[in-house]
Design a protein around this motif. Sequence first.
Motif, mmCIF file in Angstrom:
data_model
loop_
_atom_site.group_PDB
_atom_site.id
_atom_site.type_symbol
_atom_site.label_atom_id
_atom_site.label_comp_id
_atom_site.label_asym_id
_atom_site.label_seq_id
_atom_site.Cartn_x
_atom_site.Cartn_y
_atom_site.Cartn_z
ATOM 1 N N PRO A 261 48.730 98.577 134.656
ATOM 2 C CA PRO A 261 48.195 99.797 135.031
ATOM 3 C C PRO A 261 47.179 99.910 136.202
ATOM 4 C CG PRO A 261 47.050 98.899 133.163
ATOM 5 C CD PRO A 261 48.235 97.849 133.425
ATOM 6 N N GLN A 262 46.446 98.951 136.567
ATOM 7 C CA GLN A 262 45.457 99.050 137.707
ATOM 8 C C GLN A 262 46.286 98.944 139.064
ATOM 9 O OE1 GLN A 262 45.889 96.461 135.626
ATOM 10 N NE2 GLN A 262 45.970 94.415 136.658
ATOM 11 N N ALA A 263 47.525 98.683 138.909
ATOM 12 C CA ALA A 263 48.223 98.827 140.349
ATOM 13 C C ALA A 263 48.466 100.469 140.651
ATOM 14 C CB ALA A 263 49.721 98.285 140.026
ATOM 15 N N PHE A 264 48.171 101.402 139.557
ATOM 16 C CA PHE A 264 48.450 102.568 139.842
ATOM 17 C C PHE A 264 47.399 103.529 139.709
ATOM 18 C CE2 PHE A 264 52.488 100.759 137.826
ATOM 19 C CZ PHE A 264 53.276 101.358 138.395
ATOM 20 N N GLU A 265 46.337 102.904 139.710
ATOM 21 C CA GLU A 265 44.955 103.541 139.399
ATOM 22 C C GLU A 265 44.581 104.278 140.879
ATOM 23 O OE1 GLU A 265 40.655 102.276 137.575
ATOM 24 O OE2 GLU A 265 42.500 101.598 136.565
ATOM 25 N N SER A 266 44.933 103.867 141.926
ATOM 26 C CA SER A 266 44.459 104.133 143.301
ATOM 27 C C SER A 266 45.422 105.322 143.726
ATOM 28 C CB SER A 266 44.729 103.279 144.421
ATOM 29 O OG SER A 266 45.832 102.879 144.412
ATOM 30 N N ILE A 267 46.547 105.728 143.187
ATOM 31 C CA ILE A 267 47.217 106.853 143.533
ATOM 32 C C ILE A 267 47.186 107.820 142.378
ATOM 33 C CG2 ILE A 267 48.901 105.693 144.845
ATOM 34 C CD1 ILE A 267 50.725 105.536 142.685
ATOM 35 N N THR A 268 46.732 107.357 141.114
ATOM 36 C CA THR A 268 46.475 108.482 140.057
ATOM 37 C C THR A 268 45.327 108.936 140.061
ATOM 38 O OG1 THR A 268 48.157 107.033 138.773
ATOM 39 C CG2 THR A 268 47.054 108.542 137.528
ATOM 40 N N LYS A 269 44.212 108.161 140.448
ATOM 41 C CA LYS A 269 42.806 108.827 140.331
ATOM 42 C C LYS A 269 42.633 109.990 140.983
ATOM 43 C CE LYS A 269 38.218 107.258 139.565
ATOM 44 N NZ LYS A 269 38.245 107.165 138.118
ATOM 45 N N PRO A 270 43.036 110.308 142.210
ATOM 46 C CA PRO A 270 42.947 111.505 143.081
ATOM 47 C C PRO A 270 43.332 112.648 142.357
ATOM 48 C CG PRO A 270 43.563 109.894 144.563
ATOM 49 C CD PRO A 270 43.796 109.312 143.266
ATOM 50 N N VAL A 271 44.567 112.528 141.792
ATOM 51 C CA VAL A 271 45.381 113.767 141.043
ATOM 52 C C VAL A 271 44.856 113.793 139.669
ATOM 53 C CG1 VAL A 271 47.560 114.713 140.594
ATOM 54 C CG2 VAL A 271 47.310 113.077 142.501
ATOM 55 N N PHE A 272 44.519 112.774 138.988
ATOM 56 C CA PHE A 272 44.063 112.700 137.685
ATOM 57 C C PHE A 272 42.493 112.268 137.671
ATOM 58 C CE2 PHE A 272 48.474 112.738 137.366
ATOM 59 C CZ PHE A 272 48.980 113.804 136.660
ATOM 60 N N PRO A 273 41.520 112.512 138.080
ATOM 61 C CA PRO A 273 40.280 112.097 137.989
ATOM 62 C C PRO A 273 39.540 111.799 136.694
ATOM 63 C CG PRO A 273 40.087 114.628 138.881
ATOM 64 C CD PRO A 273 41.371 114.088 138.600
ATOM 65 N N GLU A 274 39.958 112.785 135.953
ATOM 66 C CA GLU A 274 39.188 112.292 134.279
ATOM 67 C C GLU A 274 40.453 111.602 133.444
ATOM 68 O OE1 GLU A 274 38.200 116.013 132.801
ATOM 69 O OE2 GLU A 274 36.700 116.689 134.463
ATOM 70 N N ASN A 275 40.044 110.991 132.904
ATOM 71 C CA ASN A 275 40.807 110.089 131.779
ATOM 72 C C ASN A 275 42.088 109.439 132.473
ATOM 73 O OD1 ASN A 275 39.402 111.064 129.598
ATOM 74 N ND2 ASN A 275 40.613 112.754 129.382
ATOM 75 N N THR A 276 41.765 108.885 133.928
ATOM 76 C CA THR A 276 42.740 108.224 134.777
ATOM 77 C C THR A 276 43.654 107.307 133.862
ATOM 78 O OG1 THR A 276 41.384 108.570 136.454
ATOM 79 C CG2 THR A 276 43.151 107.277 136.630
ATOM 80 N N ARG A 277 43.244 106.370 133.318
ATOM 81 C CA ARG A 277 44.020 105.287 132.373
ATOM 82 C C ARG A 277 44.906 106.072 131.568
ATOM 83 N NH1 ARG A 277 43.852 99.590 132.253
ATOM 84 N NH2 ARG A 277 42.986 100.013 134.298
ATOM 85 N N GLU A 278 44.476 107.078 130.752
ATOM 86 C CA GLU A 278 45.485 107.852 129.785
ATOM 87 C C GLU A 278 46.581 108.367 130.347
ATOM 88 O OE1 GLU A 278 43.353 110.464 127.208
ATOM 89 O OE2 GLU A 278 41.754 108.954 126.811
ATOM 90 N N TRP A 279 46.120 109.156 131.717
ATOM 91 C CA TRP A 279 47.226 109.513 132.602
ATOM 92 C C TRP A 279 48.310 108.535 133.044
ATOM 93 C CZ3 TRP A 279 48.890 114.351 132.290
ATOM 94 C CH2 TRP A 279 48.156 115.517 131.929
ATOM 95 N N ILE A 280 47.915 107.301 133.392
ATOM 96 C CA ILE A 280 48.684 106.263 133.789
ATOM 97 C C ILE A 280 49.620 105.852 132.718
ATOM 98 C CG2 ILE A 280 48.755 103.880 134.334
ATOM 99 C CD1 ILE A 280 46.096 104.143 135.786
ATOM 100 N N TYR A 281 49.177 105.761 131.394
ATOM 101 C CA TYR A 281 50.144 105.547 130.277
ATOM 102 C C TYR A 281 51.067 106.631 130.257
ATOM 103 C CZ TYR A 281 47.204 101.504 129.425
ATOM 104 O OH TYR A 281 46.551 100.371 129.545
ATOM 105 N N ALA A 282 50.810 108.136 130.317
ATOM 106 C CA ALA A 282 51.357 109.296 130.106
ATOM 107 C C ALA A 282 52.547 109.381 130.999
ATOM 108 C CB ALA A 282 50.503 110.367 129.932
ATOM 109 N N ASN A 283 51.954 109.025 132.425
ATOM 110 C CA ASN A 283 53.003 108.965 133.530
ATOM 111 C C ASN A 283 54.142 107.936 133.254
ATOM 112 O OD1 ASN A 283 51.949 111.232 134.789
ATOM 113 N ND2 ASN A 283 50.638 109.955 135.952
ATOM 114 N N GLY A 284 53.600 106.802 132.785
ATOM 115 C CA GLY A 284 54.600 105.589 132.455
ATOM 116 C C GLY A 284 55.613 105.946 131.572
#
Length: 124
Positions: free
Chosen positions: A64-87
């Motif tokens: 999940p940390q590989a997707f954090e840099s591209i997910t954080k700007p779009v989903f600044p709150e609860n980024t890790r949850e959004w990474i899992y939801a997008n996955g």
Amino acid sequence: MKIVENQRSKKSKAAHVVAAVASKSPAVVTAKTAYKTGKTTTSVLPKLIGFGIAGTGLAHFVVPQAFESITKPVFPENTREWIYANGASETLIGLAISDSRSRVYGLVGLAAYVGFLGSRAVRA
């Protein structure tokens, strides 16, 4: 095969359909002939694309940390949850695209998913 070639030289649409049905090669059965004959296309490309999208979706869970840099700007709150939801979304969409029976639903889901991500990116 000679009969099929002679019929093709006459540029008969029916001959093209007959040639596609008579052939066992997946490359010959096109979308047009599949529609006319009721056969599904057996192209490898949609399966590869679908499995590629599903693999990317699964990677969201493995690394999940590989997707954090591209997910954080779009989903600044609860980024890790959004990474899992997008996955999860990408995995389901990819699997739907890879199977010819659910490909249309997968493509509709992909369009909705891309629209959702695009709207979030524009608002960010």
